[in-house]
Write a protein that holds these residues in place. Structure first.
Motif, PDB file in Angstrom:
ATOM      1  N   SER A 195       6.132  31.985   5.050  1.00 19.34           N
ATOM      2  CA  SER A 195       6.785  31.981   5.091  1.00 19.34           C
ATOM      3  C   SER A 195       7.489  30.411   5.592  1.00 19.34           C
ATOM      4  CB  SER A 195       6.893  32.406   7.177  1.00 19.34           C
ATOM      5  OG  SER A 195       6.713  33.829   7.180  1.00 19.34           O
ATOM      6  N   ASN A 196       6.491  29.575   5.996  1.00 26.28           N
ATOM      7  CA  ASN A 196       7.322  28.126   5.282  1.00 26.28           C
ATOM      8  C   ASN A 196       6.977  27.907   4.248  1.00 26.28           C
ATOM      9  OD1 ASN A 196       6.949  27.708   8.681  1.00 26.28           O
ATOM     10  ND2 ASN A 196       4.957  26.041   8.079  1.00 26.28           N
ATOM     11  N   SER A 248      15.344  26.058   9.941  1.00 25.12           N
ATOM     12  CA  SER A 248      14.848  24.426  10.659  1.00 25.12           C
ATOM     13  C   SER A 248      14.105  25.709  11.275  1.00 25.12           C
ATOM     14  CB  SER A 248      15.466  23.102  11.127  1.00 25.12           C
ATOM     15  OG  SER A 248      16.494  24.081  11.784  1.00 25.12           O
ATOM     16  N   ARG A 249      14.862  26.400  12.592  1.00 26.10           N
ATOM     17  CA  ARG A 249      14.347  27.425  13.489  1.00 26.10           C
ATOM     18  C   ARG A 249      13.266  28.094  13.497  1.00 26.10           C
ATOM     19  NH1 ARG A 249      16.650  32.488  14.443  1.00 26.10           N
ATOM     20  NH2 ARG A 249      16.164  33.390  16.902  1.00 26.10           N
ATOM     21  N   PHE A 250      12.843  28.628  12.069  1.00 27.34           N
ATOM     22  CA  PHE A 250      11.917  29.595  11.533  1.00 27.34           C
ATOM     23  C   PHE A 250      11.140  28.776  10.728  1.00 27.34           C
ATOM     24  CE2 PHE A 250      15.423  32.909   9.995  1.00 27.34           C
ATOM     25  CZ  PHE A 250      15.943  33.135  11.220  1.00 27.34           C
ATOM     26  N   TYR A 281       6.759  32.072  13.814  1.00 32.41           N
ATOM     27  CA  TYR A 281       6.841  32.882  14.002  1.00 32.41           C
ATOM     28  C   TYR A 281       7.518  34.321  14.557  1.00 32.41           C
ATOM     29  CZ  TYR A 281       3.601  32.627   9.866  1.00 32.41           C
ATOM     30  OH  TYR A 281       2.751  32.508   8.843  1.00 32.41           O
ATOM     31  N   ASP A 282       7.421  33.693  15.884  1.00 31.13           N
ATOM     32  CA  ASP A 282       8.707  34.638  16.991  1.00 31.13           C
ATOM     33  C   ASP A 282      10.260  34.503  16.862  1.00 31.13           C
ATOM     34  OD1 ASP A 282       6.022  34.515  18.452  1.00 31.13           O
ATOM     35  OD2 ASP A 282       6.003  33.531  20.529  1.00 31.13           O
ATOM     36  N   ALA A 283      10.552  33.078  16.820  1.00 30.96           N
ATOM     37  CA  ALA A 283      12.639  33.377  16.155  1.00 30.96           C
ATOM     38  C   ALA A 283      12.610  34.007  14.706  1.00 30.96           C
ATOM     39  CB  ALA A 283      11.838  31.899  15.853  1.00 30.96           C
ATOM     40  N   SER A 299      14.636  37.398  15.245  1.00 33.49           N
ATOM     41  CA  SER A 299      15.857  37.626  14.140  1.00 33.49           C
ATOM     42  C   SER A 299      15.811  39.116  13.928  1.00 33.49           C
ATOM     43  CB  SER A 299      16.073  36.866  13.225  1.00 33.49           C
ATOM     44  OG  SER A 299      16.502  36.237  13.547  1.00 33.49           O
ATOM     45  N   ILE A 300      14.056  40.001  13.490  1.00 32.20           N
ATOM     46  CA  ILE A 300      14.080  40.698  12.826  1.00 32.20           C
ATOM     47  C   ILE A 300      14.114  42.126  13.847  1.00 32.20           C
ATOM     48  CG2 ILE A 300      11.616  42.533  12.217  1.00 32.20           C
ATOM     49  CD1 ILE A 300      10.357  39.979  11.413  1.00 32.20           C
TER      50      ILE A 300
END
Length: 790
Positions: free
Chosen positions: A571-572, A591-593, A597-599, A603-604
């Motif tokens: 993810s990063n 930058s929010r993601f 992982y919670d962010a 969105s998912i």
């Protein structure tokens, strides 16, 4: 260290696109009639020693597939909802996959300084996979002979430069393997859409695209409809073109429970696979030494004889129903829940059972026994694998299995339904996360509403279309999120030529594979965390999530200290690539993601149905099931809301020239997809080698061949000569004029144009070949053929 003279000789040589043509000390042993047991336990332990990770890997095994632990990197077979074995909730191949992940062997920058790309290309895929884990990003400059270290920052800058220089977003391709987590998959597809393309080929395009294509229009979902306990409670399980002992060994536990509860099993397969015949349970003190007989009836169909078998079953069921109305078929279910039955039935007036028997390769007695088992049972499950999905008419055969279940009313009730047996650990979750070259308009609308940009609306490239586009020079940037694209795809020479035309190829990987050696003008390797690696963010170990093959979304939390502090989670990798490409003022707040992982899961939840309260539910013990209407008896076919649809299909015409054989590719028991754990196919009794062609003994006698003879294999689709040289003939119980070989060694023979109708998957289980005595000069002809194949 190689001297400068040796290196200079390699500079102008093109790396091999295939495994080197090495014959080892091949040994042919007895074929096993059962799978697992003590040998599986010993093989699991042996791999831990081989990878120098006995304590480290042994510790991790006790956490693999456990609640609160981490997902196996191997297949997507589901874990039990409740009780799980505290000792071994994994199979032999799962243990081997973990051993390779948990290995203490590494390939640092010094390794690549020592070994040129050309030199490494002379090693087999098995050898490449056992050098160890990547430890830092590596870069191969244009014209370079050796990979060299590059910082993460510079790697992302170089990627961003290539993306921003594209004349058209569709000059980029974003490939995905099935091991990528839900969170990484979601941000990855989002980045591709921000770039402006739906060019997202993935491993589904090569394994179960056919299943989704066949199921969605008929029942309303492209996934299986059963839970694990349905297999336990089934009265009849029909396994078609699938080998549980190798491809999903934990499936054998479910099959043995079914048998103990009185269920029956029919195995339909050209080879009498050990995992279809018997099972020794390594979790049971008694079962580890005494096998449970699995198949009550084994049907050795010809390659592509499955459709004739299905139609024979349907005709026989109709005849039995005519003799005893209301006792065989579920007329009420069909009236209430289906459309198209009357038209479907009309076709059988034109079918002759004797012809169907001949086309299937089965006897009338075998067909009658199968029909009797099917007629008397209501709780019926069809399971299938790539023996179905990689046939040219695979979509039709999936729909034909649905037809049979609809006739019986055997779908949408406990103990019954469809069960496509998925391969890689999150291949189903990738598609749920919108890794799809053909996203729906509704899916795109939800992304647009949530993120405030208009994603691309036209379909992108699947794997086959991507290969053609590469070969035509239309692709300038290729990014692979895991996998081994070159070895997994068909038509190796053609694919390799396409790969070499690309400006930059980027691979997110854990270990070396052939795609790193057959690359674009420039190449970057980005080392990722594995599933068993602990992922620390802000001092806290993180969870990711995945979806198994029966629709359960559950968490995965690694426990092992990474082999290097330069590994990054997937993810990063995506978020940093996006920030390097678009900065902080782009369409998405990357930058929010980043490190959150919670962010991503929030969105998912907003964009994909079924993920309500995602962050809360994924942390629940055992996770949660995604909605599955057909599982509850709620169907939506292409032609009727609320009802499933019967489909009328054609019986294929299969012909061979007098000097042709039908070939299907398969994998050994020491293999998962393109990852080779060893060189033994223990259950089939083929040891210490992979370049073999399994043949019927009558065919061998007719050709005058004996076991051990060396041959060369040829394919002539599209008027192109494709050559797979230097194979050894092995006698095996397979239908006449049929042969079986291992992939990726014979992918070179699979034409990129030999595809499954509708799903456009490579039809690797249906390849017409010619077999000739080995020519010592064949290797020069291989080079000539490669040069001619432009």
């Amino acid at each position: 260290m190689k001297d400068d003279k040796d290196i200079s000789k390699q500079e102008n040589k093109e790396p091999s696109a295939e495994n080197p043509f090495k014959l080892l000390n091949l040994k042919v042993d007895k074929v096993h009639n059962w799978a697992a047991g003590v040998p599986a336990v010993m093989a699991s332990i042996a791999d831990l020693f081989e990878e120098k990770t006995v304590l480290r890997g042994g510790k991790a095994l006790f956490k693999m597939n456990q609640m609160g632990g981490f997902d196996c990197a191997s297949c997507a077979w589901p874990d039990p909802d409740e009780k799980r074995s505290p000792i071994a909730e994994y199979c032999e191949n799962g243990a081997k996959a973990l051993a390779e992940e948990a290995t203490t062997k590494t390939t640092p920058a010094a390794f690549f300084k020592e070994h040129s790309v050309y030199e490494l290309s002379q090693h087999t895929d098995f050898e490449l996979g056992h050098y160890g884990r990547f430890t830092e990003p590596m870069y191969l400059p244009k014209g370079g002979t050796h990979y060299q270290p590059i910082s993460w920052e510079d790697a992302f800058k170089k990627i961003a430069t290539h993306i921003n220089a594209l004349d058209d977003p569709n000059e980029a391709i974003f490939y995905t393997s099935g091991r990528t987590s839900n969170e990484a998959s979601f941000v990855y597809q989002l980045f591709a859409k921000v770039v402006g393309t739906n060019n997202m080929p993935d491993c589904s395009n090569m394994c179960h695209e056919t299943s989704g294509t066949g199921l969605s229009p008929t029942i309303g979902i492209g996934k299986g409809t059963v839970k694990l306990e349905d297999l336990h409670d089934a009265e009849l399980i029909i396994i078609v073109g699938q080998n549980p002992g190798t491809n999903a060994p934990r499936m054998m536990s479910a099959l043995s429970i079914c048998k103990k509860k009185g269920g029956k099993i029919i195995a339909v397969n050209p080879l009498p696979e050990s995992g279809l015949m018997g099972f020794r349970d390594p979790q049971s003190p008694i079962g580890v030494f005494k096998e449970t007989k699995l198949s009550d009836l084994y049907l050795p169909v010809k390659i592509n004889g499955d459709m004739a078998f299905f139609k024979a079953m349907e005709k026989m069921l109709l005849e039995k129903e005519a003799l005893a109305p209301g006792t065989i078929l579920d007329k009420k279910f069909m009236d209430d829940k289906t459309v198209g039955y009357d038209e479907f039935v009309q076709q059988f007036a034109d079918y002759d059972l004797n012809v169907l028997a001949e086309e299937s390769g089965l006897t009338m007695e075998q067909l009658e026994e199968a029909a009797d088992l099917l007629a008397k049972r209501k709780k019926v499950i069809f399971c299938w694998g790539m023996g179905i999905t990689q046939q040219p008419n695979g979509v039709d055969m999936v729909r034909e299995m649905v037809n049979i279940l609809l006739m019986k009313g055997s779908i949408g009730i406990p103990g019954a339904g469809v069960c496509p047996v998925r391969g890689h650990s999150n291949v189903q979750g990738n598609r749920t996360m919108l890794i799809n070259e053909k996203p729906t308009q509704d899916q795109l609308d939800k992304l647009e509403t949530h993120f405030g940009f208009n994603p691309p609306r036209e379909n992108g490239y699947d794997v086959v279309h991507a290969i053609h586009a590469m070969h035509d020079g239309k692709i300038k940037f290729f990014f692979a999120m895991g996998g081994n694209f070159l070895s997994a795809t068909p038509d190796t020479t053609y694919t390799a030529r396409g790969m070499r035309k690309i400006g930059l190829t980027v691979s997110v990987s854990t270990k070396l594979n052939r795609t790193h050696l057959v690359h674009g003008l420039e190449s970057i390797i980005l080392p990722a965390l594995a599933k068993s690696d602990v992922d620390i963010i802000n001092g806290k170990a993180q969870i990711v999530s995945a979806e198994n093959s029966m629709g359960v979304v559950q968490s995965s939390k690694g426990i092992l200290k990474p082999v290097s502090n330069q590994l990054m989670n997937e993810s990063n990798i995506v978020c940093n690539m996006a920030l390097a490409t678009y900065g902080t003022t782009g369409k998405v707040d990357w930058s929010r993601f980043l490190n959150n992982y919670d962010a991503i899961r929030d969105s998912i939840e907003s964009c994909i149905p079924g993920f309500d309260n995602y962050n809360e539910r994924v942390r629940q013990r055992g996770g949660f099931y995604l909605p599955n209407g057909p599982r509850e008896g709620n169907f939506t076919s292409k032609v009727a809301t609320g009802k499933a649809s019967f489909t009328i299909t054609e019986l294929p015409v299969n012909t061979l020239e007098v000097d042709e054989y039908m070939m299907a590719t398969t994998r050994t028991h020491d293999q998962f997809n393109t990852t080779l754990y060893g060189l033994d196919d223990r259950y089939r009794g083929i040891l210490h080698g992979r370049r073999v062609v399994m043949m019927n003994e009558k065919d061998m006698a007719r050709e005058g061949w004996v076991e051990g003879d060396k041959v060369d294999l040829f394919n002539y689709n599209d008027d192109v000569e494709r050559i797979a040289p230097l194979f050894v003939v092995v006698p095996y119980p397979i239908p006449e004029r049929n042969t079986m070989t291992y992939f990726p060694e014979t992918n070179v023979l699979v034409s990129v144009n030999n595809v499954v109708k509708e799903s456009n998957m490579p039809a690797s289980k249906y390849v017409k070949i010619k077999i000739r005595p080995h020519d010592p000069n064949i290797f020069e002809k291989v080079k000539e053929a490669e040069l001619a194949y432009v």
